[in-house]
Design an enzyme around this catalytic site. Structure first.
Site, mmCIF file in Angstrom:
data_model
loop_
_atom_site.group_PDB
_atom_site.id
_atom_site.type_symbol
_atom_site.label_atom_id
_atom_site.label_comp_id
_atom_site.label_asym_id
_atom_site.label_seq_id
_atom_site.Cartn_x
_atom_site.Cartn_y
_atom_site.Cartn_z
ATOM 1 N N THR A 1 0.865 -1.173 0.000
ATOM 2 C CA THR A 1 0.000 0.000 0.000
ATOM 3 C C THR A 1 0.898 1.218 0.000
ATOM 4 O O THR A 1 1.996 1.182 0.554
ATOM 5 C CB THR A 1 -0.920 0.024 1.239
ATOM 6 N N CYS B 1 -2.112 4.965 -5.197
ATOM 7 C CA CYS B 1 -2.860 4.105 -4.276
ATOM 8 C C CYS B 1 -2.973 2.774 -4.984
ATOM 9 O O CYS B 1 -3.255 2.733 -6.192
ATOM 10 C CB CYS B 1 -4.231 4.682 -3.963
#
Length: 229
Positions: free
Chosen positions: A83, A196
């Site tokens: 992430t 992202c």
């Protein structure tokens, strides 16, 4: 072949792509029935998300540190945090283990350098777009980073948390993202960082002529190649 350690679950939708991508690269590079050596610790994203919005980054760091230690104990040769946003505490995680951490922003910066990008747009969560922990890794390479305006930043982040992390892909949201990408390009961005790991689920290079740098793909591919060094 080295063993890749993945800290996943943030969200699990993008972690699935990490596993697929590292294996696709290994098959491409080695052929036959070869597949990647991977160990995975998948955390509960609800807990992490709660800590994020409460500003309790040290608590989230502790969760990821324990995950990283587990990967090291399981035989991982290096670790990925799957992430972008949680790279805010990447240094804390890296300092708690004795194996390397492959930083997503650093390898993305390398990909930008290879394409000779000098100005790039950044999309991600509000934390990634508005704080310095991510963009400073890109700017250290002499690359200017720009982000959408406040309203659009809020929209981009809202779609991530309320749609993409739940596996929801909306055509309206895709059009909104493509509008924002076009506006960043009009401001001089020579490429866009999909900062992202879920954004690549919504938009891809087939949707726009603006060069997209999908951090999930970049991170996973660099990890697979590192495992073969």
């Amino acid at each position: 072949m080295k063993t890749i350690g993945l800290i996943g679950g943030m969200s699990w939708e993008s972690t699935v792509d990490y596993y697929r991508l590292v294996n696709e690269v290994i098959r491409r590079e080695l052929g036959g029935l070869h597949s990647a050596k991977v160990v995975l610790v998948s955390v509960d994203f609800q807990e992490i998300e709660t800590y994020q919005f409460a500003g309790e980054w040290d608590k989230s760091a502790q969760v990821l540190i324990e995950a990283a230690k587990g990967l090291e104990a399981a035989g991982a040769d290096f670790v990925l945090i799957c992430t972008n946003t949680m790279h805010k505490i990447a240094n804390q995680v890296a300092s708690a283990i004795s194996i390397p951490l492959l930083h997503i922003a650093k390898v993305t910066g390398e990909a930008l350098e290879e394409r000779k990008i000098k100005k790039v747009g950044l999309l991600g969560t509000v934390f990634t777009m508005e704080q310095t922990f991510y963009r400073q890794e890109i700017e250290a390479k002499g690359i200017e980073v720009i982000v959408p305006n406040q309203v659009d930043r809020d929209v981009v982040s809202q779609v991530i948390y309320e749609e993409l992390c739940l596996g929801t892909l909306s055509e309206d949201s895709r059009r909104t993202y493509l509008r924002i990408i076009a506006e960043l390009a009009a401001e001089g961005a020579e490429g866009i960082i999909l900062g992202c790991t879920e954004i690549g689920l919504l938009v891809n290079q087939n949707d726009t002529v603006v060069p997209l740098f999908d951090t999930t793909r970049i991170h996973a591919e660099r990890a697979a190649l590192k495992s073969l060094e």
